[in-house]
Write a protein that holds these residues in place. Structure first.
Motif, PDB file in Angstrom:
ATOM      1  N   VAL A   1     -10.831  -6.239 -12.860  1.00 55.04           N
ATOM      2  CA  VAL A   1      -9.688  -7.100 -13.156  1.00 55.04           C
ATOM      3  C   VAL A   1      -8.458  -6.262 -13.519  1.00 55.04           C
ATOM      4  CG1 VAL A   1      -8.811  -8.744 -14.872  1.00 55.04           C
ATOM      5  CG2 VAL A   1     -10.980  -9.166 -13.761  1.00 55.04           C
ATOM      6  N   ALA A   2      -8.676  -5.091 -14.099  1.00 58.37           N
ATOM      7  CA  ALA A   2      -7.559  -4.236 -14.514  1.00 58.37           C
ATOM      8  C   ALA A   2      -6.886  -3.540 -13.334  1.00 58.37           C
ATOM      9  CB  ALA A   2      -8.052  -3.193 -15.514  1.00 58.37           C
ATOM     10  N   MET A   3      -7.443  -3.697 -12.139  1.00 57.95           N
ATOM     11  CA  MET A   3      -6.844  -3.058 -10.962  1.00 57.95           C
ATOM     12  C   MET A   3      -5.844  -4.009 -10.313  1.00 57.95           C
ATOM     13  SD  MET A   3     -10.124  -1.140  -9.241  1.00 57.95           S
ATOM     14  CE  MET A   3      -9.047  -0.088  -8.238  1.00 57.95           C
ATOM     15  N   PRO A   4      -4.585  -3.583 -10.133  1.00 63.75           N
ATOM     16  CA  PRO A   4      -3.595  -4.472  -9.495  1.00 63.75           C
ATOM     17  C   PRO A   4      -3.932  -4.651  -8.024  1.00 63.75           C
ATOM     18  CG  PRO A   4      -2.690  -2.273  -9.812  1.00 63.75           C
ATOM     19  CD  PRO A   4      -4.020  -2.274 -10.490  1.00 63.75           C
ATOM     20  N   SER A   5      -4.163  -5.888  -7.615  1.00 67.50           N
ATOM     21  CA  SER A   5      -4.580  -6.129  -6.224  1.00 67.50           C
ATOM     22  C   SER A   5      -3.722  -7.212  -5.575  1.00 67.50           C
ATOM     23  CB  SER A   5      -6.058  -6.500  -6.169  1.00 67.50           C
ATOM     24  OG  SER A   5      -6.374  -7.568  -7.045  1.00 67.50           O
ATOM     25  N   VAL A   6      -2.420  -7.093  -5.786  1.00 65.26           N
ATOM     26  CA  VAL A   6      -1.455  -7.950  -5.097  1.00 65.26           C
ATOM     27  C   VAL A   6      -1.222  -7.365  -3.701  1.00 65.26           C
ATOM     28  CG1 VAL A   6       0.903  -8.860  -5.121  1.00 65.26           C
ATOM     29  CG2 VAL A   6      -0.363  -8.579  -7.275  1.00 65.26           C
ATOM     30  N   LYS A   7      -1.103  -8.219  -2.711  1.00 63.71           N
ATOM     31  CA  LYS A   7      -0.901  -7.766  -1.335  1.00 63.71           C
ATOM     32  C   LYS A   7       0.411  -6.991  -1.213  1.00 63.71           C
ATOM     33  CE  LYS A   7      -1.119  -9.536   3.417  1.00 63.71           C
ATOM     34  NZ  LYS A   7      -1.318 -10.770   4.233  1.00 63.71           N
ATOM     35  N   THR A   8       0.342  -5.852  -0.516  1.00 68.14           N
ATOM     36  CA  THR A   8       1.522  -5.041  -0.248  1.00 68.14           C
ATOM     37  C   THR A   8       1.558  -4.702   1.243  1.00 68.14           C
ATOM     38  OG1 THR A   8       0.286  -3.036  -0.853  1.00 68.14           O
ATOM     39  CG2 THR A   8       1.629  -4.064  -2.578  1.00 68.14           C
ATOM     40  N   LYS A   9       2.498  -3.872   1.624  1.00 67.10           N
ATOM     41  CA  LYS A   9       2.672  -3.547   3.038  1.00 67.10           C
ATOM     42  C   LYS A   9       1.422  -2.900   3.615  1.00 67.10           C
ATOM     43  CE  LYS A   9       5.810  -1.126   6.197  1.00 67.10           C
ATOM     44  NZ  LYS A   9       7.021  -0.261   6.299  1.00 67.10           N
ATOM     45  N   ALA A  10       1.025  -3.364   4.802  1.00 68.44           N
ATOM     46  CA  ALA A  10      -0.150  -2.824   5.473  1.00 68.44           C
ATOM     47  C   ALA A  10       0.095  -1.385   5.905  1.00 68.44           C
ATOM     48  CB  ALA A  10      -0.506  -3.680   6.679  1.00 68.44           C
ATOM     49  N   THR A  11      -0.970  -0.597   5.902  1.00 69.09           N
ATOM     50  CA  THR A  11      -0.939   0.751   6.458  1.00 69.09           C
ATOM     51  C   THR A  11      -1.994   0.831   7.555  1.00 69.09           C
ATOM     52  OG1 THR A  11      -2.600   1.667   4.938  1.00 69.09           O
ATOM     53  CG2 THR A  11      -0.311   1.626   4.172  1.00 69.09           C
ATOM     54  N   THR A  12      -2.109   1.980   8.175  1.00 74.51           N
ATOM     55  CA  THR A  12      -3.055   2.111   9.289  1.00 74.51           C
ATOM     56  C   THR A  12      -4.495   1.870   8.869  1.00 74.51           C
ATOM     57  OG1 THR A  12      -3.104   4.508   8.880  1.00 74.51           O
ATOM     58  CG2 THR A  12      -1.601   3.719  10.594  1.00 74.51           C
ATOM     59  N   HIS A  13      -4.816   2.150   7.622  1.00 71.46           N
ATOM     60  CA  HIS A  13      -6.192   1.977   7.160  1.00 71.46           C
ATOM     61  C   HIS A  13      -6.342   0.907   6.083  1.00 71.46           C
ATOM     62  CE1 HIS A  13      -4.458   4.689   4.179  1.00 71.46           C
ATOM     63  NE2 HIS A  13      -5.435   4.353   3.361  1.00 71.46           N
ATOM     64  N   ALA A  14      -5.239   0.298   5.653  1.00 71.25           N
ATOM     65  CA  ALA A  14      -5.275  -0.711   4.590  1.00 71.25           C
ATOM     66  C   ALA A  14      -4.549  -1.969   5.062  1.00 71.25           C
ATOM     67  CB  ALA A  14      -4.638  -0.168   3.308  1.00 71.25           C
ATOM     68  N   PRO A  15      -5.260  -2.911   5.699  1.00 70.20           N
ATOM     69  CA  PRO A  15      -4.601  -4.067   6.304  1.00 70.20           C
ATOM     70  C   PRO A  15      -3.851  -4.947   5.314  1.00 70.20           C
ATOM     71  CG  PRO A  15      -6.991  -4.322   6.311  1.00 70.20           C
ATOM     72  CD  PRO A  15      -6.712  -2.917   5.933  1.00 70.20           C
ATOM     73  N   PHE A  16      -4.225  -4.901   4.035  1.00 73.11           N
ATOM     74  CA  PHE A  16      -3.554  -5.735   3.037  1.00 73.11           C
ATOM     75  C   PHE A  16      -2.885  -4.896   1.956  1.00 73.11           C
ATOM     76  CE2 PHE A  16      -7.462  -7.941   4.537  1.00 73.11           C
ATOM     77  CZ  PHE A  16      -6.827  -8.771   5.452  1.00 73.11           C
ATOM     78  N   GLY A  17      -2.713  -3.616   2.245  1.00 70.28           N
ATOM     79  CA  GLY A  17      -2.052  -2.732   1.302  1.00 70.28           C
ATOM     80  C   GLY A  17      -3.027  -1.871   0.513  1.00 70.28           C
ATOM     81  N   GLU A  18      -2.506  -0.784  -0.030  1.00 69.08           N
ATOM     82  CA  GLU A  18      -3.347   0.198  -0.728  1.00 69.08           C
ATOM     83  C   GLU A  18      -3.988  -0.362  -1.994  1.00 69.08           C
ATOM     84  OE1 GLU A  18      -4.141   3.205   0.283  1.00 69.08           O
ATOM     85  OE2 GLU A  18      -2.891   3.206   2.090  1.00 69.08           O
ATOM     86  N   ASN A  19      -3.273  -1.227  -2.718  1.00 72.15           N
ATOM     87  CA  ASN A  19      -3.816  -1.737  -3.975  1.00 72.15           C
ATOM     88  C   ASN A  19      -5.084  -2.560  -3.751  1.00 72.15           C
ATOM     89  OD1 ASN A  19      -1.794  -0.567  -5.484  1.00 72.15           O
ATOM     90  ND2 ASN A  19      -0.520  -2.394  -5.531  1.00 72.15           N
TER      91      ASN A  19
END
Length: 368
Positions: A24-42
């Motif tokens: 829960v302490a990990m921020p997991s809001v969607k951010t810009k996609a990268t080549t290996h992270a379709p929903f963002g690094e977080n």
């Protein structure tokens, strides 16, 4: 056996709460996609850490190309599937504690995602862990699925269903109790006008939406039925693009009508404008006395001693797209307006009660 499962879950309380607070302490809001992270690094970091946790508990795990992942106990093709999500909505303002602090106070944990939906899906994982610790043999394997795009469009689940078979039964812990046997249909309708129609368009929107009842009465779409209640309009959204202006609205409609009926009524009233459906999910409905629903009703009643008569919901969950599952928990009767709000919370007592309900639910469904 049910009593042994409950006792084991109770013994694991501190480990479970520590595991939940870590994720829960990990921020997991969607951010810009990268080549290996379709929903963002977080979100990717959160998925990877969750699968590490599941591996630490001794589960077989799989990461489906960083779209979605799962942990499983048992072997076989026909599995019980429990799907929740690790992505969360933006934090917003008004928090009394940092929104990703997993702050614990007086038996409450405050954090974005503690209710929606990290706390509940990890409660399911730890419920399954208790069964694994007890070496209980199940007729079917059980898979806990960690989604990553529930809040933004179900792209994660669409990817999962391209790669994996759906479960034969199961639930999503992302709604309410008692067990939900039916979800309304959901349609996002967009009405588009040219800028030279602006005055006429604004008058139309004001008349039929902004100054009208939320049941769509003026549009002639105030449909209702005994099980699902009255049609609702929500989530109004304006958009200006080039020479066009548009207004979209989400209809949460009862299962006794079709999208075609809904569209026809709106098109009749808005004949001078373009009307299109931009997103649609059909209603979900199971028989209240089917084995899956009856088993989950029994699990809820066994732990809470409350009336577990199955209900319907106006909300929308993964059950819209994942075959053979129903919404089941985590919010108890009277608990509303917590998810997506500042100071999102869940009590440790409720997390434990959920885990016990889910443990019994897993045991029952996996042995049907």
């Amino acid at each position: 056996m049910e009593e042994k499962i409950i006792q084991q879950i109770t013994m694991n309380q501190q480990d479970m709460i520590n595991g939940i607070k870590k994720i829960v302490a990990m921020p997991s809001v969607k951010t810009k996609a990268t080549t290996h992270a379709p929903f963002g690094e977080n979100i990717l970091n959160t998925l990877q850490e969750t699968l590490k946790l599941a591996e630490h508990l001794g589960f077989q795990t799989k990461n489906l190309d960083n779209y979605i992942g799962w942990a499983q106990y048992g072997e076989g093709d026909e599995y019980v599937g429990i799907i929740g999500h690790l992505d969360v909505v933006p934090v917003g303002v008004g928090w009394k504690y940092p929104p990703f602090s997993a702050h614990e106070e007086d038996g409450y944990i405050y954090s974005r995602g503690i209710l929606d939906n990290k706390g509940p899906i990890l409660s399911c994982l730890y419920a399954l862990y208790a069964i694994k610790q007890l070496h209980i043999s199940l007729k079917r394997p059980v898979r806990i699925i960690f989604g990553c795009d529930e809040e933004s469009g179900f792209e994660d689940l669409e990817y999962y269903l391209m790669k994996e078979k759906p479960p034969v039964m199961g639930w999503t812990p992302d709604c309410k109790y008692p067990v939900v046997y039916g979800e309304r249909g959901r349609a996002v309708i967009e009405i588009v006008a040219r800028m030279n129609q602006l005055d006429e368009f604004l008058e139309f929107i004001n008349t039929y939406f902004m100054n009208a009842k939320l049941n769509g009465e003026r549009l002639g779409v105030d449909y209702k039925d005994e099980e699902f209640g009255v049609n609702e309009m929500r989530n109004y959204h304006w958009k200006h693009q080039g020479d066009n202006i548009s207004f979209s609205v989400t209809f949460s409609y009862p299962a006794n009508i079709t999208l075609e009926q809904l569209m026809k009524q709106i098109e009749n009233k808005a004949s001078q404008f373009e009307v299109k459906c931009v997103q649609h999910y059909k209603p979900v409905r199971f028989k209240k006395d089917c084995p899956m629903v009856l088993a989950l009703q029994k699990a809820y009643e066994m732990i809470t001693n409350l009336d577990g008569t199955p209900v319907t919901t106006t909300g929308g969950t993964y059950a819209k797209l994942m075959p053979n599952i129903v919404p089941f928990g985590p919010s108890f009767p009277g608990q509303k307006g917590i998810g997506h709000q500042p100071n999102e919370w869940m009590t440790i007592e409720d997390l434990m009660t959920n885990a016990k309900i889910y443990g019994i639910g897993i045991y029952m469904l996996a042995n049907l």
